[in-house]
Design a protein around this motif. Structure first.
Motif, PDB file in Angstrom:
ATOM      1  N   SER A 143       0.837  -1.185   0.000  1.00  0.00           N
ATOM      2  CA  SER A 143       0.000   0.000   0.000  1.00  0.00           C
ATOM      3  C   SER A 143       0.880   1.246   0.000  1.00  0.00           C
ATOM      4  O   SER A 143       1.944   1.280   0.602  1.00  0.00           O
ATOM      5  N   PHE A 144       0.423   2.266  -0.695  1.00  0.00           N
ATOM      6  CA  PHE A 144       1.162   3.526  -0.714  1.00  0.00           C
ATOM      7  C   PHE A 144       0.953   4.312   0.576  1.00  0.00           C
ATOM      8  O   PHE A 144       1.753   5.160   0.941  1.00  0.00           O
ATOM      9  N   VAL A 145      -0.127   4.001   1.279  1.00  0.00           N
ATOM     10  CA  VAL A 145      -0.456   4.750   2.481  1.00  0.00           C
ATOM     11  C   VAL A 145       0.452   4.331   3.643  1.00  0.00           C
ATOM     12  O   VAL A 145       1.138   5.144   4.258  1.00  0.00           O
ATOM     13  N   ASP A 146       0.478   3.063   3.982  1.00  0.00           N
ATOM     14  CA  ASP A 146       1.246   2.624   5.149  1.00  0.00           C
ATOM     15  C   ASP A 146       2.416   1.723   4.775  1.00  0.00           C
ATOM     16  O   ASP A 146       3.206   1.353   5.631  1.00  0.00           O
ATOM     17  N   GLY A 147       2.531   1.296   3.512  1.00  0.00           N
ATOM     18  CA  GLY A 147       3.668   0.500   3.051  1.00  0.00           C
ATOM     19  C   GLY A 147       3.573  -0.966   3.383  1.00  0.00           C
ATOM     20  O   GLY A 147       4.491  -1.735   3.127  1.00  0.00           O
ATOM     21  N   GLU A 148       2.507  -1.387   3.993  1.00  0.00           N
ATOM     22  CA  GLU A 148       2.344  -2.799   4.323  1.00  0.00           C
ATOM     23  C   GLU A 148       1.752  -3.529   3.120  1.00  0.00           C
ATOM     24  O   GLU A 148       1.069  -2.935   2.292  1.00  0.00           O
TER      25      GLU A 148
END
Length: 165
Positions: A143-148
């Motif tokens: 995910s671009f938001v949290d990188g998970e």
């Protein structure tokens, strides 16, 4: 009906026409004299005048009957020609109707064929558009938001071992 036929008559002829024997018999006349019925041979027509005069009268009758027969044949031919003409007119109208129905069905079949091809063209266009759209979207694993990693993608990362340096 009396059957006064010769013994050499064919039984088949008698079977086909039972009145043939009576027709072949010499004409008879029934006369009533003194209260009794007498059968006499029929007399032919009484000849008046000379033989030549009678032959001329006979020829005139034959000629007259021949003319009548010719006229009847002409009339029958005219009636047949009229009936054949009417029949040809009727059949021409029917054939015209049949040909117009064939043309209508051909036009409708052509329209159906065009619609079917148009549907196939639309289907191939939509497949191309959808495949082009699927190639434009980048596949990301995190995910671009949290990188998970995404929950669906987590199984893929577990199966693949990370490279150790």
């Amino acid at each position: 009906m009396s059957s006064c036929g010769s013994p050499k008559d064919n039984s088949f002829v008698n079977f086909v026409n039972p009145y043939m024997n009576e027709l072949k018999m010499h004409p008879k006349e029934l006369l009533l004299k003194d209260g009794k019925v007498q059968v006499e041979d029929g007399r032919g027509p009484k000849g008046e005048g000379s033989l030549e005069a009678r032959m001329e009268k006979l020829e005139e009758k034959v000629f007259r009957y021949k003319k009548m027969a010719e006229r009847e044949v002409d009339i029958i031919h005219k009636i047949n020609a009229e009936l054949i003409g009417e029949h040809k007119n009727e059949t021409a109208k029917l054939w015209g109707g049949i040909f117009s129905l064939h043309e209508t069905t051909n036009k409708l079949q052509a329209q159906l064929y065009d619609k079917k091809n148009q549907n196939c063209e639309y289907e191939t266009r939509f497949k191309r558009i959808s495949s082009a759209a699927s190639f434009r979207i980048l596949e990301t694993r995190s995910s671009f938001v949290d990188g998970e990693p995404f929950p669906l993608k987590s199984d893929d990362e577990k199966d693949s071992e990370p490279l150790k340096e």
